[in-house]
Design a protein around this motif. Sequence first.
Motif, short mmCIF file in Angstrom:
data_model
loop_
_atom_site.label_atom_id
_atom_site.label_comp_id
_atom_site.label_asym_id
_atom_site.label_seq_id
_atom_site.Cartn_x
_atom_site.Cartn_y
_atom_site.Cartn_z
N HIS A 111 4.96 -1.51 1.41
CA HIS A 111 5.42 -1.03 2.71
C HIS A 111 4.24 -0.53 3.55
N GLU A 114 2.13 -3.53 4.65
CA GLU A 114 2.76 -4.31 5.73
C GLU A 114 2.55 -3.68 7.10
N LEU A 120 1.20 -9.16 8.42
CA LEU A 120 2.29 -8.69 7.57
C LEU A 120 3.25 -7.82 8.35
N TRP A 121 2.73 -7.10 9.32
CA TRP A 121 3.60 -6.29 10.18
C TRP A 121 4.59 -7.18 10.93
N HIS A 124 7.33 -7.93 8.62
CA HIS A 124 8.13 -6.72 8.39
C HIS A 124 8.93 -6.32 9.63
N HIS A 141 15.43 -7.98 5.40
CA HIS A 141 14.05 -8.40 5.24
C HIS A 141 13.93 -9.90 5.44
N GLU A 145 9.03 -11.67 3.67
CA GLU A 145 8.82 -10.31 3.18
C GLU A 145 9.38 -10.15 1.77
N ARG A 149 7.12 -8.64 -1.19
CA ARG A 149 7.52 -7.46 -1.98
C ARG A 149 7.71 -7.81 -3.46
#
Length: 276
Positions: A111, A114, A120-121, A124, A141, A145, A149
């Motif tokens: 988290h 991300e 990655l943001w 997310h 998600h 993602e 994860r």
Amino acid sequence: METLLNYFETIPSAHRSLILVGGLTFFWLLESSVPLFKFNYKKWEHAIPNLFFTLTTIIINFILAFLLFESASWVMANNFGILNWLPDMPLWLYIILGVFLMDFFGAYLPHFTEHKIPVLWMVHLVHHSDHKVDTTTANRHHPLESVIRFAFTLLGVVVIGAPMGIVLLYQSMSVVATQFTHANIKLPKRVDAALSYVLVSPDMHKVHHHHVLPYADSNYGNIFSVWDRLFGTYMTLDRNQLVYGVDVFPDEKENSNIKDLLKQPFQKYKKPTIVD
């Protein structure tokens, strides 16, 4: 405790499904009794994209589950990982420590990552672009993602040396915890604040869904709040000041459409506004 570990070692898929569906149903009903916000929305209509992404998460985790089983078997057979290198300890402590560490590798670390890496943001972002946060938001998600994860969870299994019983116990607790913290429920403020010293509480996590920085870059934890307190990412904000979503992606219609949400990671990166 041995019975508990053995149960999760061989927990039937039907029981895991019951935990997910049962938790979702419980908090869905509770939201009607003690709502934090009285949203002006059609609850089922809002839930459709969120449940779609919950389903894709389940499918991806099911497809990749054999990697968890193989990794957990390998670390135990080779006496590898933190739990296997520590001195003998009571079983209850072994289980708590295992779940505690899995919460770091499987939830807090991915988290945090991300939010710090732009590409990655954007993946997310699907989770944060919900304008009406409720218990169905918990597993909203993007499929990418879900893969990311899962990779962090796999890393956790190897580094920690976690047996499959602890892995599945953690995942079951994680599902219920995230449904609880996203649920549109209002606990007494003192109860919520007291809870947040050990566990992530609803108010604590809702701060993370505030639409601007630095609040959106805080409170990354899922089960245990200690990680945020330990690493200095814990923040508070009065529940009455909360505004959900992401300020630079304000189109609620697009943010509620499955097709648009699937394309969201491929938009141009925009950093949320920072407020003092």
